[in-house]
Design an enzyme around this catalytic site. Structure first.
Site, PDB file in Angstrom:
ATOM      1  N   LYS A   1       0.834  -1.211   0.000  1.00  0.00           N
ATOM      2  CA  LYS A   1       0.000   0.000   0.000  1.00  0.00           C
ATOM      3  C   LYS A   1       0.867   1.260   0.000  1.00  0.00           C
ATOM      4  CE  LYS A   1      -2.220  -1.029   3.782  1.00  0.00           C
ATOM      5  NZ  LYS A   1      -1.567  -2.322   4.065  1.00  0.00           N
TER       6      LYS A   1
ATOM      7  N   GLU B   1       1.356   5.953  11.665  1.00  0.00           N
ATOM      8  CA  GLU B   1       2.332   5.129  10.954  1.00  0.00           C
ATOM      9  C   GLU B   1       3.702   5.235  11.621  1.00  0.00           C
ATOM     10  OE1 GLU B   1       1.677   2.990   8.120  1.00  0.00           O
ATOM     11  OE2 GLU B   1      -0.234   3.355   9.112  1.00  0.00           O
ATOM     12  N   ARG B   2       4.645   4.461  11.105  1.00  0.00           N
ATOM     13  CA  ARG B   2       5.978   4.399  11.705  1.00  0.00           C
ATOM     14  C   ARG B   2       6.789   5.637  11.343  1.00  0.00           C
ATOM     15  NH1 ARG B   2       4.182   0.185   9.131  1.00  0.00           N
ATOM     16  NH2 ARG B   2       3.892  -1.820  10.196  1.00  0.00           N
TER      17      ARG B   2
END
Length: 493
Positions: free
Chosen positions: A173, A199-200
């Site tokens: 993605k 997110e990271r």
């Protein structure tokens, strides 16, 4: 996490307390804080400041009674205790907007986090804004080209619409989103806003470096709420990014590409906030207000008389279950659904988009055109026939099929490989030069493959190419290598 010290967010002082804008903490339960105000209650969505230098930020989410409010902390609450002074800033969450935000990276409060210089030539606007009125919305439907063959042919995107990238963990993605940024920002005169929700931090740093190296950073801004930040911060970072996008659409009259990674994390943050606030959970533990919260975000993404915000959203699907309430609610807002398949990723068919599960409301004769519609239907029909024949091939072998079915299988396998594409953003890992393919070249390639023009070429010649004519060059190069190898083997013998 630092907090801006602008006019709306001054440090608590005696003057504010005298103005009746102060309260005291009654209880702290993790990120949920109850505060008593003896004078006037702060309004919903107002920011409150507490702690040393006012570094703890709390957003008011509910009025419990005539004297108490309940808020969710947007920063860590270490050091907060009963009796702590809290000041009402009388302002909602505000973020910077203007040309000065381009090429910069921000947190949810609008602080720059790219170690660059301080912002200049910007103003601040509330992150809580209403969707554009119906009378301002455009009624024309236009196709938004991405340069990615399988999307432009089978799942065309809408200018000013919303497209979802559905898939489990590790199917590509984020890579697909990054490639779209490269293609669209690099070849269209628009602005891109990237919003990272939960997110990271590694992904943010890599994206920033890649976009800088690709030269598209001057027309791009990034907003990040990392997964280690409180739920309140992750819940609001999408609204902050949308406020920036709306400035370029409404004030600058420019088209904006808004990329959200990952919209499921927005729903997940809302679920955490709802649970912390003591609301009764609904189906599978999701918040009862999920539909309202998601609509409040999605309806601000629109095509108006001044410009368009086109959104592409990665959607994590828990356990690959497309009946999950989060996936179902997101589906209802989309004009195109791009489904990523773990099976295709395992076969090396990248981008791993499942052409039979993916769909688009733009794929109609009235919008895409008669030729595009006819070719897309023919491609889908061929791939569907091949999917039906796979069981027979597995049990009895390809030789047991009729001549017509064998031709269908050959076309489908060539189409599958032709719809793969090398990406610019993965070139350093694959060693393949990225390809940007126009819609006309993509349609031409599909039409010629369906007409059996390349039936004498091996399937491998269509794998990871751009325009279809590259298959002939690749096949000729492979034939030369094989001839050289066989000649060398004969000489050694």
């Amino acid at each position: 996490m630092t907090v801006p010290a602008d006019a709306c967010n001054k440090e608590p002082d005696a003057t504010m307390a005298q103005q009746g804008r102060s309260g005291v903490v009654v209880s702290v339960h993790g990120s949920v804080v109850d505060i008593r105000f003896d004078a006037q209650l702060p309004v919903i969505h107002s920011l409150l400041r507490a702690g040393p230098d006012g570094q703890i930020i709390i957003e008011v989410l509910a009025h419990r009674d005539a004297r108490h409010v309940r808020g969710i902390a947007m920063t860590p609450t270490q050091g907060l205790a009963r009796g702590t002074l809290v000041v009402d800033t009388q302002c909602p969450l505000e973020v910077p907007v203007g040309k000065g935000i381009l090429s910069r990276m921000f947190d949810v409060f609008g602080n720059v986090i790219d170690r660059g210089p301080a912002l200049s030539d910007v103003q601040r606007r509330s992150a809580h804004r209403d969707p554009p009125a119906l009378v301002r919305r455009s009624t024309q439907s236009e196709i938004f080209e991405t340069g990615i063959k399988v999307i432009d042919v089978l799942v065309p995107l809408e200018r000013g619409g919303k497209a979802g990238l559905f898939g489990g963990a590790g199917v590509g993605k984020t890579v697909l989103l990054t490639e779209m940024i490269h293609n669209v920002v690099g070849h269209h005169a628009g602005v891109s806003i990237f919003c990272g929700i939960g997110e990271r931090c590694r992904e943010g740093e890599e994206l920033y470096s890649d976009m800088k190296a690709a030269g598209v950073l001057p027309n791009m801004a990034m907003v990040f709420g990392q997964m280690n930040e409180p739920a309140g911060s992750r819940f609001r970072v999408g609204h902050a990014a949308l406020t920036m996008a709306e400035y370029f659409r409404d004030d600058e009259h420019r088209d904006v590409l808004l990329l959200i990674d990952n919209i499921f994390r927005f729903i997940q943050a809302g679920m955490e906030v709802s649970g912390l606030m003591g609301q009764m959970p609904a189906r599978l533990g999701y918040q009862p207000t999920m539909g309202t919260e998601l609509s409040g975000l999605e309806e601000r993404i629109a095509n108006t008389d001044s410009g368009a915000i086109t959104s592409i959203q990665a959607v994590y699907v828990p356990a690959d279950d497309f009946t999950d309430p989060a996936a179902v609610h997101v589906f209802s807002h989309l004009s195109a659904s791009i489904v990523l398949s773990r099976k295709r990723a395992g076969e090396g068919l990248y981008p791993a988009i499942d052409p039979l599960q993916s769909s688009s409301k733009m794929a109609t004769p009235g919008i895409a055109g008669e030729r595009h519609y006819r070719l897309a239907q023919a491609v889908r029909r061929t791939l569907a026939q091949y999917a039906d024949l796979k069981d027979i091939i597995a049990m009895l072998g390809l030789e047991q099929l009729s001549p017509d079915d064998r031709k269908v299988v050959a076309r489908a396998r060539r189409l599958e490989r032709f719809l793969t594409q090398p990406f610019f953003t993965t070139g350093q890992y694959t060693g393949l030069q990225g390809k940007l393919v126009s819609l006309a070249d993509s349609l031409d390639g599909c039409e010629r493959i369906l007409a059996d023009e390349f039936k004498d070429l091996p399937e491998s010649a269509f794998y990871m190419i751009g325009a279809v004519d590259e298959a002939k060059i690749k096949a000729a190069a492979a034939g030369s290598r094989n001839t050289a190898k066989s000649g060398a083997a004969t000489h050694e013998a």
